[in-house]
Write a protein that holds these residues in place. Structure first.
Motif, PDB file in Angstrom:
ATOM      1  N   THR A 321       8.031  30.399 -12.082  1.00  0.00           N
ATOM      2  CA  THR A 321       6.949  30.573 -11.107  1.00  0.00           C
ATOM      3  C   THR A 321       5.558  30.292 -11.671  1.00  0.00           C
ATOM      4  O   THR A 321       4.728  29.697 -10.996  1.00  0.00           O
ATOM      5  CB  THR A 321       6.967  31.999 -10.515  1.00  0.00           C
ATOM      6  OG1 THR A 321       7.052  32.929 -11.597  1.00  0.00           O
ATOM      7  CG2 THR A 321       8.142  32.180  -9.572  1.00  0.00           C
ATOM      8  N   HIS A 322       5.296  30.742 -12.897  1.00  0.00           N
ATOM      9  CA  HIS A 322       3.954  30.544 -13.449  1.00  0.00           C
ATOM     10  C   HIS A 322       3.840  29.185 -14.133  1.00  0.00           C
ATOM     11  O   HIS A 322       4.616  28.857 -15.022  1.00  0.00           O
ATOM     12  CB  HIS A 322       3.624  31.641 -14.452  1.00  0.00           C
ATOM     13  CG  HIS A 322       3.503  33.001 -13.830  1.00  0.00           C
ATOM     14  ND1 HIS A 322       2.576  33.285 -12.852  1.00  0.00           N
ATOM     15  CD2 HIS A 322       4.195  34.147 -14.045  1.00  0.00           C
ATOM     16  CE1 HIS A 322       2.703  34.558 -12.488  1.00  0.00           C
ATOM     17  NE2 HIS A 322       3.684  35.105 -13.193  1.00  0.00           N
ATOM     18  N   LYS A 323       2.873  28.393 -13.697  1.00  0.00           N
ATOM     19  CA  LYS A 323       2.715  27.038 -14.250  1.00  0.00           C
ATOM     20  C   LYS A 323       1.534  26.938 -15.210  1.00  0.00           C
ATOM     21  O   LYS A 323       1.510  26.086 -16.104  1.00  0.00           O
ATOM     22  CB  LYS A 323       2.517  26.016 -13.118  1.00  0.00           C
ATOM     23  CG  LYS A 323       3.692  25.925 -12.161  1.00  0.00           C
ATOM     24  CD  LYS A 323       4.929  25.319 -12.848  1.00  0.00           C
ATOM     25  CE  LYS A 323       6.165  25.413 -11.964  1.00  0.00           C
ATOM     26  NZ  LYS A 323       7.390  25.724 -12.719  1.00  0.00           N
ATOM     27  N   ASP A 324       0.513  27.773 -14.984  1.00  0.00           N
ATOM     28  CA  ASP A 324      -0.705  27.674 -15.802  1.00  0.00           C
ATOM     29  C   ASP A 324      -1.148  29.010 -16.344  1.00  0.00           C
ATOM     30  O   ASP A 324      -1.097  30.013 -15.641  1.00  0.00           O
ATOM     31  CB  ASP A 324      -1.872  27.120 -14.964  1.00  0.00           C
ATOM     32  CG  ASP A 324      -1.663  25.668 -14.601  1.00  0.00           C
ATOM     33  OD1 ASP A 324      -1.744  24.828 -15.524  1.00  0.00           O
ATOM     34  OD2 ASP A 324      -1.408  25.397 -13.416  1.00  0.00           O
ATOM     35  N   LEU A 325      -1.580  28.985 -17.589  1.00  0.00           N
ATOM     36  CA  LEU A 325      -2.222  30.159 -18.184  1.00  0.00           C
ATOM     37  C   LEU A 325      -3.716  29.862 -18.163  1.00  0.00           C
ATOM     38  O   LEU A 325      -4.183  28.914 -18.811  1.00  0.00           O
ATOM     39  CB  LEU A 325      -1.726  30.350 -19.623  1.00  0.00           C
ATOM     40  CG  LEU A 325      -2.369  31.490 -20.407  1.00  0.00           C
ATOM     41  CD1 LEU A 325      -2.007  32.833 -19.793  1.00  0.00           C
ATOM     42  CD2 LEU A 325      -1.918  31.451 -21.863  1.00  0.00           C
ATOM     43  N   ASN A 326      -4.470  30.655 -17.384  1.00  0.00           N
ATOM     44  CA  ASN A 326      -5.913  30.407 -17.289  1.00  0.00           C
ATOM     45  C   ASN A 326      -6.624  31.116 -18.423  1.00  0.00           C
ATOM     46  O   ASN A 326      -6.898  32.306 -18.350  1.00  0.00           O
ATOM     47  CB  ASN A 326      -6.450  30.892 -15.943  1.00  0.00           C
ATOM     48  CG  ASN A 326      -5.807  30.149 -14.793  1.00  0.00           C
ATOM     49  OD1 ASN A 326      -5.580  28.936 -14.888  1.00  0.00           O
ATOM     50  ND2 ASN A 326      -5.473  30.858 -13.730  1.00  0.00           N
ATOM     51  N   ALA A 327      -6.909  30.358 -19.460  1.00  0.00           N
ATOM     52  CA  ALA A 327      -7.521  30.964 -20.637  1.00  0.00           C
ATOM     53  C   ALA A 327      -8.991  30.594 -20.720  1.00  0.00           C
ATOM     54  O   ALA A 327      -9.374  29.449 -20.487  1.00  0.00           O
ATOM     55  CB  ALA A 327      -6.800  30.503 -21.904  1.00  0.00           C
ATOM     56  N   ALA A 328      -9.807  31.600 -21.041  1.00  0.00           N
ATOM     57  CA  ALA A 328     -11.217  31.373 -21.351  1.00  0.00           C
ATOM     58  C   ALA A 328     -11.363  31.502 -22.861  1.00  0.00           C
ATOM     59  O   ALA A 328     -10.695  32.340 -23.479  1.00  0.00           O
ATOM     60  CB  ALA A 328     -12.093  32.402 -20.651  1.00  0.00           C
ATOM     61  N   TYR A 329     -12.177  30.669 -23.447  1.00  0.00           N
ATOM     62  CA  TYR A 329     -12.434  30.740 -24.894  1.00  0.00           C
ATOM     63  C   TYR A 329     -13.889  31.098 -25.129  1.00  0.00           C
ATOM     64  O   TYR A 329     -14.780  30.422 -24.581  1.00  0.00           O
ATOM     65  CB  TYR A 329     -12.126  29.386 -25.569  1.00  0.00           C
ATOM     66  CG  TYR A 329     -10.645  29.104 -25.683  1.00  0.00           C
ATOM     67  CD1 TYR A 329      -9.895  28.788 -24.556  1.00  0.00           C
ATOM     68  CD2 TYR A 329      -9.999  29.180 -26.914  1.00  0.00           C
ATOM     69  CE1 TYR A 329      -8.538  28.544 -24.648  1.00  0.00           C
ATOM     70  CE2 TYR A 329      -8.635  28.932 -27.014  1.00  0.00           C
ATOM     71  CZ  TYR A 329      -7.906  28.615 -25.884  1.00  0.00           C
ATOM     72  OH  TYR A 329      -6.561  28.381 -25.978  1.00  0.00           O
ATOM     73  N   LEU A 330     -14.118  32.140 -25.920  1.00  0.00           N
ATOM     74  CA  LEU A 330     -15.494  32.477 -26.263  1.00  0.00           C
ATOM     75  C   LEU A 330     -16.092  31.292 -26.985  1.00  0.00           C
ATOM     76  O   LEU A 330     -15.471  30.673 -27.838  1.00  0.00           O
ATOM     77  CB  LEU A 330     -15.566  33.711 -27.160  1.00  0.00           C
ATOM     78  CG  LEU A 330     -15.177  35.046 -26.535  1.00  0.00           C
ATOM     79  CD1 LEU A 330     -15.518  36.175 -27.524  1.00  0.00           C
ATOM     80  CD2 LEU A 330     -15.861  35.283 -25.208  1.00  0.00           C
ATOM     81  N   PHE A 331     -17.352  30.981 -26.645  1.00  0.00           N
ATOM     82  CA  PHE A 331     -18.009  29.792 -27.186  1.00  0.00           C
ATOM     83  C   PHE A 331     -19.237  30.273 -27.945  1.00  0.00           C
ATOM     84  O   PHE A 331     -19.200  31.326 -28.580  1.00  0.00           O
ATOM     85  CB  PHE A 331     -18.312  28.887 -25.974  1.00  0.00           C
ATOM     86  CG  PHE A 331     -18.601  27.459 -26.260  1.00  0.00           C
ATOM     87  CD1 PHE A 331     -18.083  26.799 -27.357  1.00  0.00           C
ATOM     88  CD2 PHE A 331     -19.412  26.729 -25.373  1.00  0.00           C
ATOM     89  CE1 PHE A 331     -18.352  25.459 -27.580  1.00  0.00           C
ATOM     90  CE2 PHE A 331     -19.678  25.384 -25.588  1.00  0.00           C
ATOM     91  CZ  PHE A 331     -19.159  24.757 -26.683  1.00  0.00           C
ATOM     92  N   TYR A 332     -20.345  29.579 -27.835  1.00  0.00           N
ATOM     93  CA  TYR A 332     -21.529  29.975 -28.604  1.00  0.00           C
ATOM     94  C   TYR A 332     -22.202  31.196 -28.004  1.00  0.00           C
ATOM     95  O   TYR A 332     -22.179  31.399 -26.798  1.00  0.00           O
ATOM     96  CB  TYR A 332     -22.530  28.823 -28.665  1.00  0.00           C
ATOM     97  CG  TYR A 332     -22.046  27.700 -29.539  1.00  0.00           C
ATOM     98  CD1 TYR A 332     -21.951  27.868 -30.921  1.00  0.00           C
ATOM     99  CD2 TYR A 332     -21.650  26.491 -28.989  1.00  0.00           C
ATOM    100  CE1 TYR A 332     -21.494  26.849 -31.737  1.00  0.00           C
ATOM    101  CE2 TYR A 332     -21.191  25.461 -29.797  1.00  0.00           C
ATOM    102  CZ  TYR A 332     -21.115  25.647 -31.164  1.00  0.00           C
ATOM    103  OH  TYR A 332     -20.648  24.646 -31.960  1.00  0.00           O
ATOM    104  N   TYR A 333     -22.815  31.977 -28.872  1.00  0.00           N
ATOM    105  CA  TYR A 333     -23.635  33.098 -28.431  1.00  0.00           C
ATOM    106  C   TYR A 333     -24.693  33.367 -29.485  1.00  0.00           C
ATOM    107  O   TYR A 333     -24.614  32.865 -30.616  1.00  0.00           O
ATOM    108  CB  TYR A 333     -22.781  34.366 -28.190  1.00  0.00           C
ATOM    109  CG  TYR A 333     -22.000  34.812 -29.399  1.00  0.00           C
ATOM    110  CD1 TYR A 333     -22.599  35.595 -30.385  1.00  0.00           C
ATOM    111  CD2 TYR A 333     -20.666  34.456 -29.573  1.00  0.00           C
ATOM    112  CE1 TYR A 333     -21.887  36.002 -31.504  1.00  0.00           C
ATOM    113  CE2 TYR A 333     -19.952  34.851 -30.683  1.00  0.00           C
ATOM    114  CZ  TYR A 333     -20.568  35.626 -31.646  1.00  0.00           C
ATOM    115  OH  TYR A 333     -19.874  36.017 -32.762  1.00  0.00           O
ATOM    116  N   ALA A 334     -25.686  34.156 -29.109  1.00  0.00           N
ATOM    117  CA  ALA A 334     -26.733  34.526 -30.066  1.00  0.00           C
ATOM    118  C   ALA A 334     -27.428  35.760 -29.543  1.00  0.00           C
ATOM    119  O   ALA A 334     -27.501  35.958 -28.325  1.00  0.00           O
ATOM    120  CB  ALA A 334     -27.743  33.389 -30.226  1.00  0.00           C
TER     121      ALA A 334
END
Ligand code: NHW
Length: 475
Positions: A321-334
C-alpha cells in the motif's frame, strides 16, 4: 574471475590513479593541493572514449523532457538502502533546483546515451561552490548524482564518467572537488551518521522503517513522537526575498565556526533558501522542494535565526500500500545565539573593512609571481571576508556558556521545524551528525540510523575533519 574482481576492488584500480589521499600516504602535515593545476593547453580536448554503442550528451535541465529523462534514470537506479527496501526519489523540481546553483555550468551535467536507442543510461553532475577548509578557500565542484543503469553495472563505466566530469571541470579552471558517498573509497576526510526523527509513527511502523521498542506499547511509542499543536519561537515566519542580505551575513558568520563549509554569497543564499519554493497556484504551492524560515526580533526587527529543510522522498520498494516515504532533511541553519554581538543589529554598522591579509594563499601566490592560471582556483577568501566573519570562534573553542546558549536555541528552532514538517505531511525528518546537530538530536528524539555518509575531497590533502561539515561528533 570473481577473485580478479575482488582484487580489483581491494586495489582500487581506478582510485589509486587519482589525486586523492591514499591509505598508506602517512599523516598529512599540511593542508593543500595534491597535484598542481593543469595549464589550459594541457587539458585534454576530446571527451574520454566510451565503450562502443554509447555516446556522451550534455543534458539541458531547462528542457523538461531531458530533466524527466534524468529523473527516470535516477528514480529507478539511484541510491538504495542496504536491504534494498528504499530508493531515493529526487523529484524533477529538486534536480532542477539543485543543479541550477548560481554560476552552474551546463557542461557539468553529463549523460551517457545508448547510440541506437538514445536511451539515457548514466549521469554525473557538478555544481560550483566556494569551499573553505580551515583557513584556505578555493573554487570547487560538488559532484553528485553519479548513476549507472542497473544493467550496466561493474563494467568500469563509473571511472569514465568521473574522468569526463573532471576534464570538464579542468576546462573551466576548477581543480578541486567535494563529494559524499555511503561507500568507503580512498580516502574519507570525515564521516557522519544519519539520524531520523519519526513524525508519522504509525506509517513508519507499517513500512518497517521503525519498530516498537520491547518495553513499550505501540500506543506509547506513537505518543512519544507527538508534537505541540503550534510553533513557539516568537517572531518565526517564512523567509522572504527581503531577508536575503541579513540571512547571508548570519549564515556566513555561523558557518565560519566550522572547519569546512561552503561560503555562499547573497545570490547563492537567495537560490539555496528561496528558489526551491515551488510555484503558487490557487493559494497552494506545488513542486515545493525547500522550506525556509527566519526569526525576526519583534522589537528590533533584526533577523536572529534561520533554518531550512528540503523534501527528498524515497520510493518504498515492494510494499502493497505505501509507495512513498515523505522525508524532510534538515538543511542549513544559523543562530545569533552563537555570537556575543548580534549579526543583524539595525544600529549603524561599524565600517566593515575588507582588509587584505598578507598571509592569504592568494596574496602569497601573487607575491611569489605564480601565473594566473595556476592560482585561478584560489579565491583568496581571506581578502574578501568581512572582519566580523573572521572574528568568530571555532566551535571547538566555544565557552561552555556559549555552547549552552546555542544548544537551548537550536532545540527551540528544531522543535518548530519538526512541527512545520508535520504540518506539511512529512513522515520523517532526517539529518546527519554535521554542524551543531549533535546538540539537539537527543532532546528532539532523533534516533541513529544504519547509514553513514563519508566526505571526500578531490585534489586537496587535509588532516581529517571531525563529523563532516562541522561538527560535534558523539555529543
Ligand atoms: S554517491 C552516490 C553514487 N551513486 C549510487 O550509489 C547510485 C547507485 N549505484 C550506481 O549507479 C554521491 C553505480 O553503482 C555507481 C558505480 C555509478 C556508483 N563514488 O563502473 P564501475 C555521488 O554521486 C568506484 C566514487 O565498475 P558501478 C558522488 C569504485 O570504487 N567512486 O562500478 C560521486 C571502483 O573504483 P576502484 C565510486 O557499480 C563522486 C569503480 O567506481 C563510487 O557499475 C564521484 C567501479 O566502477 C562512488 N559512489 O558504478 C567522484 N561507487 O578504484 C567524483 C563506485 O575502487 C570525484 N566507485 O576500483 C571528483 C571529480 C571532479 C573533479 C574536479 C576537479
Amino acid at each position: 574471475s570473481k577473485a580478479k574482481t575482488q582484487k580489483a576492488i581491494a586495489d582500487h584500480k581506478f582510485w589509486k590513479t587519482q589525486p586523492v589521499v591514499k591509505p598508506d600516504d602517512g599523516p598529512v602535515l599540511e593542508d593543500g593541493v595534491i597535484e598542481p593545476n593543469h595549464p589550459p593547453e594541457k587539458v585534454r580536448k576530446e571527451p574520454y572514449p566510451l565503450p562502443n554503442d554509447f555516446e556522451w550528451v550534455i543534458m539541458d535541465i531547462d528542457d523538461e523532457k531531458q530533466l524527466k529523462e534524468i529523473y527516470d534514470l535516477l528514480s529507478a537506479n539511484y541510491v538504495e538502502d542496504d536491504d534494498a527496501s528504499l530508493r531515493f526519489n529526487y523529484s524533477p523540481e529538486f534536480l532542477h533546483w539543485v543543479l541550477k546553483h548560481p554560476g552552474y555550468r551546463k557542461t557539468w551535467h553529463i549523460g551517457v546515451r545508448v547510440t541506437s536507442s538514445q536511451k539515457l543510461v548514466a549521469f554525473i553532475s557538478g555544481i560550483p561552490h566556494e569551499l573553505r577548509v580551515r583557513e584556505q578557500a578555493f573554487h570547487s565542484t560538488e559532484i553528485n548524482f553519479l548513476c549507472v543503469h542497473k544493467k550496466l553495472r561493474s563494467k568500469r563505466l563509473a571511472p569514465v564518467l568521473i574522468k569526463e566530469v573532471t576534464r570538464q571541470c579542468h576546462l573551466t579552471g576548477v581543480f578541486q572537488a567535494i563529494y559524499t558517498a555511503g561507500v568507503v573509497i580512498p580516502t574519507p576526510i570525515s564521516c557522519s551518521r544519519y539520524y531520523h526523527r519519526t513524525i508519522n509513527a504509525k506509517k513508519l511502523l507499517e513500512i518497517g522503517f521503525a519498530a516498537v521498542p520491547h518495553n513499550m506499547s505501540e500506543e506509547a511509542h506513537i505518543k512519544r513522537y507527538e508534537l505541540p499543536k503550534e510553533t513557539s519561537v516568537v517572531g518565526l515566519r517564512e523567509m522572504t526575498s527581503d531577508d536575503v542580505p541579513a540571512v547571508g551575513k548570519l549564515m556566513r558568520r555561523y558557518m565560519r565556526r566550522f572547519d569546512m563549509a561552503p561560503r555562499f554569497n547573497d545570490e547563492e543564499i537567495r537560490h539555496v533558501f528561496l528558489s526551491g519554493r515551488g510555484s503558487e497556484t490557487g493559494g497552494k504551492r506545488v513542486g515545493q522542494v525547500t522550506w525556509s524560515y527566519v526569526v525576526e526580533n519583534p522589537t528590533t526587527k533584526a533577523i536572529t535565526d534561520v533554518f531550512s529543510f528540503y523534501s527528498l522522498p524515497s520510493s518504498i520498494l515492494d510494499h502493497p500500500t505505501h509507495k512513498d516515504l515523505n522525508a524532510a532533511y534538515l538543511f542549513y541553519y544559523a543562530t545569533d545565539a552563537a555570537f556575543e554581538t548580534p549579526t543583524n543589529d539595525p544600529q549603524p554598522e561599524a565600517a566593515s573593512s575588507t582588509s587584505a591579509s598578507s598571509t592569504s594563499p592568494l596574496a602569497r601566490a601573487i607575491a611569489e609571481g605564480v601565473e594566473e592560471w595556476q592560482r585561478s582556483n584560489i579565491t583568496g577568501l581571506n581578502e574578501i571576508e568581512l572582519e566580523d566573519e573572521k572574528r568568530v570562534t571555532n566551535w571547538q573553542d566555544e565557552s561552555p556558556e556559549t555552547k549552552k546558549k546555542i544548544k537551548a536555541r537550536l532545540n527551540e528552532l528544531c522543535r518548530d521545524a519538526l512541527i512545520i514538517a508535520r504540518d506539511n505531511d512529512f513522515d520523517v525528518v532526517n539529518c546527519l551528525t554535521v554542524m551543531d546537530n549533535p546538540l539537539f538530536l537527543q532532546e528532539q528524539k532523533f534516533g541513529p540510523g544504519d547509514g553513514f555518509l563519508r566526505f571526500y575531497l578531490f585534489n586537496w590533502r587535509i588532516q581529517p575533519i571531525a563529523g563532516g561539515m562541522g561538527s560535534r561528533p558523539g555529543e
